[in-house]
Design a protein around this motif. Structure first.
Motif, mmCIF file in Angstrom:
data_model
loop_
_atom_site.group_PDB
_atom_site.id
_atom_site.type_symbol
_atom_site.label_atom_id
_atom_site.label_comp_id
_atom_site.label_asym_id
_atom_site.label_seq_id
_atom_site.Cartn_x
_atom_site.Cartn_y
_atom_site.Cartn_z
ATOM 1 N N ASP A 131 1.077 -1.691 -0.237
ATOM 2 C CA ASP A 131 0.181 -0.111 -0.165
ATOM 3 C C ASP A 131 0.832 1.144 0.144
ATOM 4 O O ASP A 131 0.225 2.633 -0.260
ATOM 5 C CB ASP A 131 -0.771 -0.157 1.151
ATOM 6 C CG ASP A 131 -2.080 -0.902 0.925
ATOM 7 O OD1 ASP A 131 -2.567 -0.830 -0.531
ATOM 8 O OD2 ASP A 131 -2.812 -1.466 2.154
ATOM 9 N N ARG A 132 1.985 0.897 -0.013
ATOM 10 C CA ARG A 132 3.022 2.065 0.097
ATOM 11 C C ARG A 132 3.315 3.518 -1.618
ATOM 12 O O ARG A 132 2.864 2.417 -2.035
ATOM 13 C CB ARG A 132 4.897 2.643 0.435
ATOM 14 C CG ARG A 132 4.471 1.590 1.830
ATOM 15 C CD ARG A 132 6.224 1.167 1.511
ATOM 16 N NE ARG A 132 6.452 -0.505 0.779
ATOM 17 C CZ ARG A 132 7.055 -0.623 1.012
ATOM 18 N NH1 ARG A 132 8.600 0.256 1.449
ATOM 19 N NH2 ARG A 132 8.434 -2.069 0.043
ATOM 20 N N ARG A 133 3.053 4.530 -0.713
ATOM 21 C CA ARG A 133 3.358 5.335 -2.226
ATOM 22 C C ARG A 133 4.017 6.159 -2.781
ATOM 23 O O ARG A 133 3.703 6.856 -1.336
ATOM 24 C CB ARG A 133 1.513 5.872 -2.496
ATOM 25 C CG ARG A 133 0.243 5.024 -2.816
ATOM 26 C CD ARG A 133 0.702 4.760 -4.315
ATOM 27 N NE ARG A 133 -0.393 3.898 -3.975
ATOM 28 C CZ ARG A 133 -0.651 2.041 -4.040
ATOM 29 N NH1 ARG A 133 0.071 1.435 -3.839
ATOM 30 N NH2 ARG A 133 -1.451 1.635 -4.670
ATOM 31 N N GLN A 171 -6.458 -17.007 2.894
ATOM 32 C CA GLN A 171 -4.886 -16.017 3.026
ATOM 33 C C GLN A 171 -4.905 -14.867 2.475
ATOM 34 O O GLN A 171 -4.923 -13.777 3.043
ATOM 35 C CB GLN A 171 -3.687 -16.289 4.313
ATOM 36 C CG GLN A 171 -3.520 -17.515 4.757
ATOM 37 C CD GLN A 171 -3.280 -17.944 5.929
ATOM 38 O OE1 GLN A 171 -1.507 -18.350 4.628
ATOM 39 N NE2 GLN A 171 -2.982 -18.766 6.822
ATOM 40 N N SER A 172 -4.079 -15.330 1.323
ATOM 41 C CA SER A 172 -3.802 -14.244 0.595
ATOM 42 C C SER A 172 -4.850 -13.522 -0.187
ATOM 43 O O SER A 172 -5.065 -12.098 -0.609
ATOM 44 C CB SER A 172 -2.849 -14.378 -0.462
ATOM 45 O OG SER A 172 -3.258 -15.537 -1.657
ATOM 46 N N ARG A 182 -5.038 -6.099 -4.181
ATOM 47 C CA ARG A 182 -3.680 -5.390 -4.135
ATOM 48 C C ARG A 182 -3.076 -6.852 -4.995
ATOM 49 O O ARG A 182 -2.088 -6.874 -5.517
ATOM 50 C CB ARG A 182 -3.184 -5.440 -2.947
ATOM 51 C CG ARG A 182 -3.973 -4.336 -2.324
ATOM 52 C CD ARG A 182 -3.119 -4.543 -0.684
ATOM 53 N NE ARG A 182 -3.968 -3.579 0.096
ATOM 54 C CZ ARG A 182 -4.717 -3.839 0.667
ATOM 55 N NH1 ARG A 182 -5.939 -4.969 0.039
ATOM 56 N NH2 ARG A 182 -5.614 -2.784 1.757
ATOM 57 N N MET A 183 -3.688 -7.721 -5.086
ATOM 58 C CA MET A 183 -3.457 -8.857 -5.833
ATOM 59 C C MET A 183 -3.642 -10.000 -7.093
ATOM 60 O O MET A 183 -4.884 -9.442 -7.300
ATOM 61 C CB MET A 183 -3.323 -10.032 -4.772
ATOM 62 C CG MET A 183 -3.869 -10.834 -4.499
ATOM 63 S SD MET A 183 -4.140 -12.530 -3.835
ATOM 64 C CE MET A 183 -3.936 -13.083 -5.426
ATOM 65 N N GLU A 184 -2.426 -10.746 -7.998
ATOM 66 C CA GLU A 184 -3.499 -11.102 -8.424
ATOM 67 C C GLU A 184 -2.403 -12.797 -8.961
ATOM 68 O O GLU A 184 -1.447 -12.827 -8.221
ATOM 69 C CB GLU A 184 -2.712 -10.461 -10.188
ATOM 70 C CG GLU A 184 -2.702 -11.025 -11.430
ATOM 71 C CD GLU A 184 -2.214 -10.478 -12.410
ATOM 72 O OE1 GLU A 184 -2.942 -11.491 -14.154
ATOM 73 O OE2 GLU A 184 -2.150 -9.446 -13.078
ATOM 74 N N ARG A 185 -3.168 -13.700 -8.977
ATOM 75 C CA ARG A 185 -3.032 -14.914 -8.999
ATOM 76 C C ARG A 185 -2.642 -16.000 -10.120
ATOM 77 O O ARG A 185 -3.183 -15.839 -11.048
ATOM 78 C CB ARG A 185 -3.993 -15.724 -7.690
ATOM 79 C CG ARG A 185 -4.020 -17.085 -8.093
ATOM 80 C CD ARG A 185 -4.304 -17.634 -6.882
ATOM 81 N NE ARG A 185 -6.001 -17.560 -6.725
ATOM 82 C CZ ARG A 185 -6.619 -18.886 -7.091
ATOM 83 N NH1 ARG A 185 -6.376 -19.954 -7.667
ATOM 84 N NH2 ARG A 185 -8.148 -18.874 -7.844
#
Length: 387
Positions: A92-94, A113-114, A121-124
């Protein structure tokens, strides 16, 4: 070295789009090799959680990970699930100084969990062993017989391949699953897995395996889910249509890797495979895995009625439904089951995959398609099956 160009391209594209990419696949399927092509294992940005040194570096995860820039790889992340909240904060840092590639060998708890912690925020990406499209059509007999795990496929001979697969099963049951928190005796899971091999390609009913093992049906279902989460078993769910017919509601079960299936069935040669009663079921499962790896799709099911109509695989692609039937025959013919499936389910097209050389039409929207077409990376359904 077998170049896995398509997977490498998909992984690179995902890393450009997403702050966190989760690469999931069974152990020894090549995830680490892919990751090391992107980040050298000697880099401070590479963490292998089976390496005590990497584990020690992550005793204070925020301190270890926050200063890193570029691509950071964390291998075997299921060993440290407490890392996911840390990764959420770092992602989440910008501006974002780093992107994270997470590798995992189990699906269930790891993916929950992910997805919960890294939502948005993620792609699997899910991968398996080698496929026909990576190896070419000449590799098909060996790939089917030995399976797609790289070290099993590339072994110098049949005995060496068989020995590797035996060791793989033993290590998974005796070391890996206990490390992931599974508290089931290895011998019980191996007996159950062997029993599943004899159900390969059939609809699942927990009652008979439970009786044979002397356990409850809920325990048998738990064993099935454990092996599914370890990406060893595929539970193909049934498709339900509003057609006024009694439809099968239980999943079909498949041993995902044909080489492991053959080991569990005691098949150790081409001759033994071609004379085995599960020959047709083995080929069906092999084809289904190749199709799922090669053909873009959003979801996949099978369909069957209690009156006998069925189709091995249904793929949803956008708002279209496409059918796949597996026929180990010299020249597949049109069957009433195919007509019923296309009409009742509204399938745009059906590909009847067989081990021959030429494609030909069976009826409007139903074609016989050689398996080797997948090896040439040609679409099964032509332009009309695509958007």
């Amino acid at each position: 070295m077998i170049k896995r160009t398509a997977i490498h391209g998909a992984l690179s594209a995902a890393l450009r789009r997403s702050r966190v990419v989760v690469l999931v696949g069974p152990r020894q399927c090549g995830k680490t090799t892919l990751a090391r092509e992107l980040v050298d294992e000697s880099s401070p940005n590479y963490f292998d959680l089976e390496d005590p040194a990497s584990l020690a570096r992550l005793d204070e995860p925020m301190t270890a990970l926050a200063p890193l820039e570029g691509l950071v790889v964390i291998d075997e992340v299921q060993r440290r699930p407490e890392l996911f909240p840390v990764l959420r904060v770092l992602a989440d840092r910008r501006p974002a100084p780093a992107r994270f590639l997470i590798l995992g060998s189990a699906s269930g708890d790891l993916l929950r969990q992910s997805s919960e912690t890294l939502a948005g925020r993620m792609e699997r990406i899910v991968i398996g062993g080698f496929t026909l499209s990576e190896l070419g059509e000449k590799a098909e007999p060996t790939l089917w017989r030995r399976g797609g795990f790289p070290l099993a496929f590339l072994a110098r001979g049949e005995a060496a391949s068989t020995a590797w697969r035996k060791s793989f099963i033993q290590t998974l049951l005796e070391r890996d699953l206990p490390q992931w928190g599974v508290r089931v005796p290895a011998i019980a899971l191996q007996r159950f897995w062997t029993m599943l091999a004899h159900y390969h390609g059939q609809t699942w009913n927990a009652a008979e395996p439970a009786r044979a093992l002397g356990v409850s049906e809920s325990t048998a279902r738990r064993y099935l889910d454990l092996l599914t989460d370890a990406l060893m078993i595929r539970q193909l769910q049934p498709w339900h249509a509003n057609i006024g017919k009694r439809q099968v509601k239980s999943p079909k079960v498949y041993v995902r890797d044909s080489g492991l299936l053959h080991l569990l069935l005691g098949i150790d040669s081409e001759k033994a495979l071609l004379s085995h009663p599960k020959l047709g079921a083995s080929w069906e499962g092999f084809v289904i895995e190749q199709v799922l790896a090669a053909e873009p799709h959003d979801e996949a099911w099978f369909w069957a009625t209690h009156q006998g109509a069925e189709i091995d695989l249904i793929l949803r692609r956008g708002d279209s439904l496409l059918g796949v039937e597996c026929k180990r025959a010299d020249a597949p013919r049109l069957t009433p089951s195919l007509r019923i499936a296309r009409q009742d389910l509204g399938l745009r097209r059906i590909a009847v995959i067989y081990p021959g050389d030429k494609g030909y039409a069976l009826a409007e929207g139903i074609d016989a398609v050689p398996l080797k077409q997948l090896a040439r990376s040609e679409p099964l359904f032509g332009k009309s099956g695509r958007h």
